[in-house]
Design a protein around this motif. Structure first.
Motif, PDB file in Angstrom:
ATOM      1  N   UNK A 181      22.627   3.024  -9.680  1.00 44.27           N
ATOM      2  CA  UNK A 181      22.448   3.372  -8.368  1.00 44.27           C
ATOM      3  C   UNK A 181      20.987   3.512  -7.795  1.00 44.27           C
ATOM      4  N   UNK A 182      19.990   3.846  -8.672  1.00 42.41           N
ATOM      5  CA  UNK A 182      18.869   3.490  -8.312  1.00 42.41           C
ATOM      6  C   UNK A 182      18.174   2.077  -7.883  1.00 42.41           C
ATOM      7  N   UNK A 183      18.795   1.377  -8.584  1.00 37.53           N
ATOM      8  CA  UNK A 183      18.457  -0.141  -8.111  1.00 37.53           C
ATOM      9  C   UNK A 183      19.213  -0.370  -6.745  1.00 37.53           C
ATOM     10  N   UNK A 184      20.430  -0.183  -6.670  1.00 37.70           N
ATOM     11  CA  UNK A 184      21.332  -0.380  -5.453  1.00 37.70           C
ATOM     12  C   UNK A 184      20.571   0.383  -4.174  1.00 37.70           C
ATOM     13  N   UNK A 185      20.292   1.599  -4.435  1.00 37.14           N
ATOM     14  CA  UNK A 185      19.535   2.390  -3.192  1.00 37.14           C
ATOM     15  C   UNK A 185      18.267   1.860  -2.951  1.00 37.14           C
ATOM     16  N   UNK A 186      17.384   1.459  -4.114  1.00 39.45           N
ATOM     17  CA  UNK A 186      16.376   0.914  -3.701  1.00 39.45           C
ATOM     18  C   UNK A 186      16.398  -0.288  -2.891  1.00 39.45           C
ATOM     19  N   UNK A 187      17.420  -1.156  -3.183  1.00 42.79           N
ATOM     20  CA  UNK A 187      17.422  -2.400  -2.447  1.00 42.79           C
ATOM     21  C   UNK A 187      18.029  -2.015  -0.990  1.00 42.79           C
ATOM     22  N   UNK A 188      18.800  -1.134  -0.990  1.00 35.74           N
ATOM     23  CA  UNK A 188      19.128  -0.689   0.547  1.00 35.74           C
ATOM     24  C   UNK A 188      17.877  -0.029   1.345  1.00 35.74           C
ATOM     25  N   UNK A 189      16.849   0.360   0.678  1.00 34.61           N
ATOM     26  CA  UNK A 189      15.529   1.005   1.218  1.00 34.61           C
ATOM     27  C   UNK A 189      14.798  -0.471   1.504  1.00 34.61           C
ATOM     28  N   UNK A 190      14.682  -1.359   0.629  1.00 34.96           N
ATOM     29  CA  UNK A 190      14.205  -2.498   0.934  1.00 34.96           C
ATOM     30  C   UNK A 190      14.584  -3.319   1.975  1.00 34.96           C
ATOM     31  N   UNK A 191      15.908  -3.399   2.242  1.00 35.01           N
ATOM     32  CA  UNK A 191      16.595  -4.148   3.434  1.00 35.01           C
ATOM     33  C   UNK A 191      16.049  -3.219   4.684  1.00 35.01           C
ATOM     34  N   UNK A 192      16.232  -1.950   4.718  1.00 33.98           N
ATOM     35  CA  UNK A 192      15.880  -1.172   6.001  1.00 33.98           C
ATOM     36  C   UNK A 192      14.309  -1.326   6.297  1.00 33.98           C
ATOM     37  N   UNK A 193      13.486  -1.412   5.173  1.00 35.56           N
ATOM     38  CA  UNK A 193      12.048  -1.031   5.558  1.00 35.56           C
ATOM     39  C   UNK A 193      11.395  -2.322   5.433  1.00 35.56           C
ATOM     40  N   UNK A 194      11.858  -3.296   5.289  1.00 42.90           N
ATOM     41  CA  UNK A 194      11.255  -4.582   5.442  1.00 42.90           C
ATOM     42  C   UNK A 194      11.272  -5.164   6.762  1.00 42.90           C
ATOM     43  N   UNK A 195       9.805  -5.204   7.476  1.00 43.55           N
ATOM     44  CA  UNK A 195       9.774  -5.601   8.854  1.00 43.55           C
ATOM     45  C   UNK A 195      10.404  -6.837   9.348  1.00 43.55           C
ATOM     46  N   UNK A 196       9.813  -7.712   8.197  1.00 46.44           N
ATOM     47  CA  UNK A 196      10.557  -9.072   8.386  1.00 46.44           C
ATOM     48  C   UNK A 196      11.759  -9.361   8.696  1.00 46.44           C
ATOM     49  N   UNK A 197      12.740  -8.712   8.093  1.00 46.84           N
ATOM     50  CA  UNK A 197      14.056  -8.810   8.258  1.00 46.84           C
ATOM     51  C   UNK A 197      14.523  -8.633   9.668  1.00 46.84           C
ATOM     52  N   UNK A 198      14.082  -7.562  10.377  1.00 42.04           N
ATOM     53  CA  UNK A 198      14.517  -7.226  11.643  1.00 42.04           C
ATOM     54  C   UNK A 198      14.266  -8.203  12.616  1.00 42.04           C
ATOM     55  N   UNK A 227       0.765  -1.367   0.009  1.00 43.70           N
ATOM     56  CA  UNK A 227      -0.168   0.040  -0.011  1.00 43.70           C
ATOM     57  C   UNK A 227       0.769   1.136   0.182  1.00 43.70           C
ATOM     58  N   UNK A 228       2.060   1.214  -0.055  1.00 43.89           N
ATOM     59  CA  UNK A 228       3.088   2.175   0.013  1.00 43.89           C
ATOM     60  C   UNK A 228       2.874   3.237  -1.236  1.00 43.89           C
ATOM     61  N   UNK A 229       2.849   4.528  -1.158  1.00 42.78           N
ATOM     62  CA  UNK A 229       2.472   5.367  -2.285  1.00 42.78           C
ATOM     63  C   UNK A 229       3.569   5.998  -2.883  1.00 42.78           C
ATOM     64  N   UNK A 230       3.718   6.510  -3.826  1.00 46.19           N
ATOM     65  CA  UNK A 230       4.707   7.000  -4.875  1.00 46.19           C
ATOM     66  C   UNK A 230       5.600   6.134  -5.607  1.00 46.19           C
ATOM     67  N   UNK A 231       6.151   6.663  -6.644  1.00 45.38           N
ATOM     68  CA  UNK A 231       6.719   6.032  -7.817  1.00 45.38           C
ATOM     69  C   UNK A 231       8.120   5.411  -7.118  1.00 45.38           C
ATOM     70  N   UNK A 232       8.792   5.901  -6.216  1.00 43.77           N
ATOM     71  CA  UNK A 232       9.946   5.219  -5.721  1.00 43.77           C
ATOM     72  C   UNK A 232       9.652   4.151  -4.870  1.00 43.77           C
ATOM     73  N   UNK A 233       8.429   4.111  -4.203  1.00 41.65           N
ATOM     74  CA  UNK A 233       8.121   2.951  -3.262  1.00 41.65           C
ATOM     75  C   UNK A 233       7.333   1.874  -4.003  1.00 41.65           C
ATOM     76  N   UNK A 234       6.722   2.330  -5.086  1.00 40.97           N
ATOM     77  CA  UNK A 234       5.922   1.180  -5.961  1.00 40.97           C
ATOM     78  C   UNK A 234       6.761   0.332  -6.553  1.00 40.97           C
ATOM     79  N   UNK A 235       7.671   1.033  -7.431  1.00 41.53           N
ATOM     80  CA  UNK A 235       8.417   0.538  -8.710  1.00 41.53           C
ATOM     81  C   UNK A 235       9.821   0.239  -8.224  1.00 41.53           C
TER      82      UNK A 235
END
Length: 255
Positions: free
Chosen positions: A139-156, A31-39
């Motif tokens: 860089x957008x791919x690698x930064x996106x992966x960084x965000x995915x790691x930091x913001x995926x609750x299951x990982x923590x 449900x996260x909004x925004x192009x950066x979050x969705x794609x």
């Protein structure tokens, strides 16, 4: 060379800025909004969760697998970047000869130097900026992966080997490995350019920056850096020699 180093430092700065975005602590969901979050962020987060479920709920193994997949996807870009870098190395003697020939700092001499340099690039089919374009794409791919790691609750909520993925490495082993592999990877990539003071500076600054970041962030991110660096080391090892030989042969053929 100075412009390229400035560009790399700008990208590193951009990474640091994006790393501190206000959304970094906001969990990523469908449900996260925004192009950066969705794609960018959510598809990578979904991929991590998907492989974790396939691998017995091991998010550590999932991060390793997804990191390798991402590196394979951007591999053609990295090969192109490496090839261009090696081609630039191959013509360094000719470029140094031109600088010595047009050593005067007056405007006309410097204009002549630029013209001769561009002619040299065209002669050998080298684009001095081509090695930078892949950085902008990946860089957008690698930064996106960084965000995915930091913001995926299951990982923590999971651990891997001796550390909790959501916490800092208690023994600082991963940050040190991340720094060491960054140094080794850069050392291999910069082979033949060790006499360049700017490149020498980057050789030591980047590993230190990685260690500082890795000590401050969750171990999951350090794991991603370590796996990515190891992949790059293997990639550089297999790509470097053939390209160097090809560059030499090309230069010899044109003489």
């Amino acid at each position: 060379m100075k412009k390229r180093i400035a560009l790399i430092m700008t990208i590193v700065g951009l990474l640091a800025v994006l790393s501190g975005c206000t959304e970094i602590n906001v969990p990523i969901t469908a449900e996260s909004e925004g192009i950066w979050n969705k794609y960018f962020v959510y598809p990578l987060s979904w991929l991590i969760v998907y492989f974790a479920e396939l691998l017995g709920n091991s998010y550590g193994l999932s991060i390793i697998v997804v990191t390798i997949i991402i590196r394979l996807v951007i591999l053609p870009l990295m090969i192109k970047q490496t090839q261009n870098s090696k081609a630039m190395q191959a013509i360094q003697p000719e470029m140094q000869a031109l600088r010595a020939k047009y050593a005067s700092k007056d405007q006309k001499t410097q204009q002549k130097l630029q013209q001769e340099t561009m002619a040299l690039f065209q002669k050998h089919g080298v684009n001095p900026l081509a090695g930078c374009f892949p950085l902008f794409i990946q860089m957008p791919i690698l930064i996106g992966f960084y965000h995915a790691i930091m913001r995926t609750q299951e990982i923590a909520n999971h651990n891997f080997l001796w550390f909790d993925l959501g916490d800092k490495d208690p023994f600082f082993i991963l940050p040190l490995i991340a720094g060491a592999t960054t140094f080794l990877q850069q050392k291999m990539s910069m082979a033949g350019m060790d006499d360049n003071p700017q490149m020498k500076m980057m050789l030591y600054i980047m590993p230190i920056m990685i260690i500082v970041f890795a000590v401050s962030f969750p171990a999951a991110l350090s794991l991603y850096w370590v796996v990515g660096n190891i992949f790059m080391i293997v990639q550089t090892y297999f790509i470097k020699s053939p390209v160097k030989i090809e560059a030499k042969n090309t230069g010899g053929a044109k003489k």
